[in-house]
Design an enzyme around this catalytic site. Structure first.
Site, PDB file in Angstrom:
ATOM      1  N   ASN A   7       8.086  -8.480  -8.283  1.00  0.00           N
ATOM      2  CA  ASN A   7       6.671  -8.805  -8.091  1.00  0.00           C
ATOM      3  C   ASN A   7       5.894  -8.324  -9.320  1.00  0.00           C
ATOM      4  O   ASN A   7       5.889  -7.122  -9.635  1.00  0.00           O
ATOM      5  CB  ASN A   7       6.178  -8.114  -6.814  1.00  0.00           C
ATOM      6  CG  ASN A   7       4.710  -8.359  -6.549  1.00  0.00           C
ATOM      7  OD1 ASN A   7       3.901  -8.323  -7.481  1.00  0.00           O
ATOM      8  ND2 ASN A   7       4.340  -8.597  -5.314  1.00  0.00           N
ATOM      9  N   HIS A  10       1.151  -6.433 -10.890  1.00  0.00           N
ATOM     10  CA  HIS A  10       0.460  -5.357 -11.599  1.00  0.00           C
ATOM     11  C   HIS A  10       0.519  -5.477 -13.123  1.00  0.00           C
ATOM     12  O   HIS A  10      -0.177  -4.752 -13.823  1.00  0.00           O
ATOM     13  CB  HIS A  10       0.931  -3.997 -11.092  1.00  0.00           C
ATOM     14  CG  HIS A  10       0.551  -3.823  -9.645  1.00  0.00           C
ATOM     15  ND1 HIS A  10      -0.732  -4.102  -9.194  1.00  0.00           N
ATOM     16  CD2 HIS A  10       1.268  -3.486  -8.554  1.00  0.00           C
ATOM     17  CE1 HIS A  10      -0.772  -3.914  -7.884  1.00  0.00           C
ATOM     18  NE2 HIS A  10       0.424  -3.550  -7.471  1.00  0.00           N
ATOM     19  N   HIS A  43       1.365 -12.456  -5.803  1.00  0.00           N
ATOM     20  CA  HIS A  43       0.434 -12.548  -4.674  1.00  0.00           C
ATOM     21  C   HIS A  43      -0.903 -13.034  -5.229  1.00  0.00           C
ATOM     22  O   HIS A  43      -1.571 -12.316  -5.968  1.00  0.00           O
ATOM     23  CB  HIS A  43       0.293 -11.155  -4.039  1.00  0.00           C
ATOM     24  CG  HIS A  43      -0.570 -11.133  -2.806  1.00  0.00           C
ATOM     25  ND1 HIS A  43      -0.716 -10.015  -2.036  1.00  0.00           N
ATOM     26  CD2 HIS A  43      -1.339 -12.085  -2.218  1.00  0.00           C
ATOM     27  CE1 HIS A  43      -1.534 -10.276  -1.026  1.00  0.00           C
ATOM     28  NE2 HIS A  43      -1.926 -11.521  -1.122  1.00  0.00           N
ATOM     29  N   ARG A  45      -4.331 -13.362  -4.502  1.00  0.00           N
ATOM     30  CA  ARG A  45      -5.256 -12.856  -3.484  1.00  0.00           C
ATOM     31  C   ARG A  45      -6.543 -13.659  -3.511  1.00  0.00           C
ATOM     32  O   ARG A  45      -6.937 -14.195  -4.542  1.00  0.00           O
ATOM     33  CB  ARG A  45      -5.556 -11.364  -3.741  1.00  0.00           C
ATOM     34  CG  ARG A  45      -4.320 -10.494  -3.626  1.00  0.00           C
ATOM     35  CD  ARG A  45      -4.689  -9.029  -3.729  1.00  0.00           C
ATOM     36  NE  ARG A  45      -5.322  -8.567  -2.516  1.00  0.00           N
ATOM     37  CZ  ARG A  45      -4.745  -7.794  -1.598  1.00  0.00           C
ATOM     38  NH1 ARG A  45      -3.527  -7.346  -1.767  1.00  0.00           N
ATOM     39  NH2 ARG A  45      -5.397  -7.441  -0.525  1.00  0.00           N
ATOM     40  N   ARG A  49      -7.948 -10.512  -7.720  1.00  0.00           N
ATOM     41  CA  ARG A  49      -8.066  -9.239  -8.444  1.00  0.00           C
ATOM     42  C   ARG A  49      -6.983  -9.064  -9.510  1.00  0.00           C
ATOM     43  O   ARG A  49      -7.164  -8.325 -10.448  1.00  0.00           O
ATOM     44  CB  ARG A  49      -8.052  -8.061  -7.470  1.00  0.00           C
ATOM     45  CG  ARG A  49      -6.724  -7.834  -6.813  1.00  0.00           C
ATOM     46  CD  ARG A  49      -6.728  -6.576  -5.990  1.00  0.00           C
ATOM     47  NE  ARG A  49      -7.532  -6.705  -4.796  1.00  0.00           N
ATOM     48  CZ  ARG A  49      -7.356  -5.943  -3.714  1.00  0.00           C
ATOM     49  NH1 ARG A  49      -6.451  -4.979  -3.730  1.00  0.00           N
ATOM     50  NH2 ARG A  49      -8.098  -6.099  -2.645  1.00  0.00           N
ATOM     51  N   GLU A  70       3.191 -15.160  -2.566  1.00  0.00           N
ATOM     52  CA  GLU A  70       2.636 -14.439  -1.404  1.00  0.00           C
ATOM     53  C   GLU A  70       1.190 -14.847  -1.271  1.00  0.00           C
ATOM     54  O   GLU A  70       0.450 -14.872  -2.252  1.00  0.00           O
ATOM     55  CB  GLU A  70       2.655 -12.930  -1.650  1.00  0.00           C
ATOM     56  CG  GLU A  70       3.993 -12.304  -1.557  1.00  0.00           C
ATOM     57  CD  GLU A  70       3.888 -10.819  -1.843  1.00  0.00           C
ATOM     58  OE1 GLU A  70       2.774 -10.255  -1.869  1.00  0.00           O
ATOM     59  OE2 GLU A  70       4.940 -10.219  -2.080  1.00  0.00           O
ATOM     60  N   THR A 101      -1.186  -4.615   0.365  1.00  0.00           N
ATOM     61  CA  THR A 101      -1.034  -5.184   1.709  1.00  0.00           C
ATOM     62  C   THR A 101      -0.755  -4.089   2.735  1.00  0.00           C
ATOM     63  O   THR A 101       0.211  -3.347   2.606  1.00  0.00           O
ATOM     64  CB  THR A 101       0.141  -6.198   1.716  1.00  0.00           C
ATOM     65  OG1 THR A 101       0.041  -7.002   0.553  1.00  0.00           O
ATOM     66  CG2 THR A 101       0.104  -7.062   2.954  1.00  0.00           C
ATOM     67  N   GLU A 151      10.174 -11.270   6.031  1.00  0.00           N
ATOM     68  CA  GLU A 151      10.284 -10.178   5.066  1.00  0.00           C
ATOM     69  C   GLU A 151       9.891  -8.915   5.827  1.00  0.00           C
ATOM     70  O   GLU A 151       8.760  -8.809   6.323  1.00  0.00           O
ATOM     71  CB  GLU A 151       9.365 -10.395   3.863  1.00  0.00           C
ATOM     72  CG  GLU A 151       9.480  -9.218   2.892  1.00  0.00           C
ATOM     73  CD  GLU A 151       8.764  -9.411   1.567  1.00  0.00           C
ATOM     74  OE1 GLU A 151       8.594 -10.559   1.122  1.00  0.00           O
ATOM     75  OE2 GLU A 151       8.363  -8.380   0.979  1.00  0.00           O
ATOM     76  N   HIS A 191       8.023  -3.607   0.049  1.00  0.00           N
ATOM     77  CA  HIS A 191       6.800  -2.824   0.074  1.00  0.00           C
ATOM     78  C   HIS A 191       7.091  -1.324   0.007  1.00  0.00           C
ATOM     79  O   HIS A 191       7.717  -0.783   0.912  1.00  0.00           O
ATOM     80  CB  HIS A 191       5.910  -3.110   1.296  1.00  0.00           C
ATOM     81  CG  HIS A 191       4.464  -2.891   0.965  1.00  0.00           C
ATOM     82  ND1 HIS A 191       3.913  -1.645   0.873  1.00  0.00           N
ATOM     83  CD2 HIS A 191       3.482  -3.755   0.636  1.00  0.00           C
ATOM     84  CE1 HIS A 191       2.650  -1.753   0.528  1.00  0.00           C
ATOM     85  NE2 HIS A 191       2.361  -3.021   0.365  1.00  0.00           N
TER      86      HIS A 191
END
Ligand code: PXP
Length: 238
Positions: A7, A10, A43, A45, A49, A70, A101, A151, A191
């Site tokens: 993922n 970031h 993801h 969002r 962000r 996601e 999340t 998941e 996660h």
């Protein structure tokens, strides 16, 4: 061996901190794949962000492995997914004020809307995964609404501070794996997983793919993306 989906949200977080062009998550995805990652996850969002629409559009064209998008269960996001056609959509709950999340999707509460949207996405050839707590009711309903995968949210396990608490959470994950397997659901997990806490989850077996973000990007910022991915792949060998 379980697969690794990296993922890269970031990487985009760092870019957005300055509102400039670098670092580009597209470049991070290329490096992660060259190091052996079997999937790339982002993801998108609602508040944009970190990952932007442009990132997903470019990743759709450049990812060589599997692109997992996601997203929240909203009309806007479902329309976006139907336009982009990622390989996998993972539906997640989304709160504007959360740092990341929090908790799994409440599949029981959302079952009618979920069923309609899972059908729409699947008709477009997208594999659908639901991000759920290791809870048997949620897993049964995930199957009923037609999900291909669940998941399993590993956040509670990762947050535990004593061995006894960690064992209890691992047991919940183990029961979730066996329930999902009996229903014929594919099983991913993620996660909060990092280089220190992943081994006992890998040892449970039965998880097809781990989706890992923060810990890989954090390590990549110090040692480079390729090394960070290779070192996580080593952990998945068990
Ligand atoms: N899986 C899902 C569904 C997520 O929402 C996230 C966080 O975006 C992750 C996995 C990755 O979590 P982490 O960044 O803690 O590895």
């Amino acid at each position: 061996m379980a697969k690794l989906g990296v993922n890269i949200d970031h990487i985009a977080t760092i870019r957005q901190a300055r509102g400039v062009k670098e670092p580009d998550p597209v470049a991070a995805a290329v490096l992660a794949e060259l190091a052996g990652a079997q999937g790339i996850t982002v993801h998108l969002r609602e508040d944009r962000r970190h990952i932007q629409d442009r990132d997903v559009e470019l990743l759709r064209q450049t990812v060589q492995t599997r692109l997992n998008l996601e997203m929240a269960l909203t009309e806007e996001m479902v329309a976006f997914a139907l336009k982009i056609l990622p390989d996998v959509v993972t539906l997640v709950p989304e709160g504007r004020h959360e740092l990341t999340t929090e908790g799994g999707l409440d599949v029981n509460r959302l079952r009618t809307t979920l069923k309609q949207n899972v059908d729409l996405l699947k008709q477009a050839g997208i594999v659908v995964s639901l991000f759920v707590e290791p809870n048997l009711e949620q897993i049964k309903t995930s199957h009923k609404v037609g999900a291909d995968y669940i998941e399993i949210h590993t956040g509670s396990y990762c947050e535990m501070r004593t061995d006894a608490d960690r064992r209890e959470q691992l047991r919940r994950i183990e029961l979730a794996i066996s329930a999902a397997r009996k229903l014929g659901l594919g099983i991913n997990a993620g996660h909060g997983l990092n280089y220190q806490n992943i081994a006992p989850v890998v040892a449970l077996g039965g998880i097809e793919e781990f989706n890992i973000g923060h810990s890989i990007v954090a390590r990549a910022s110090l040692v480079g993306m390729e090394r960070a991915v290779r070192e996580m792949l080593e952990r998945l060998k068990g």
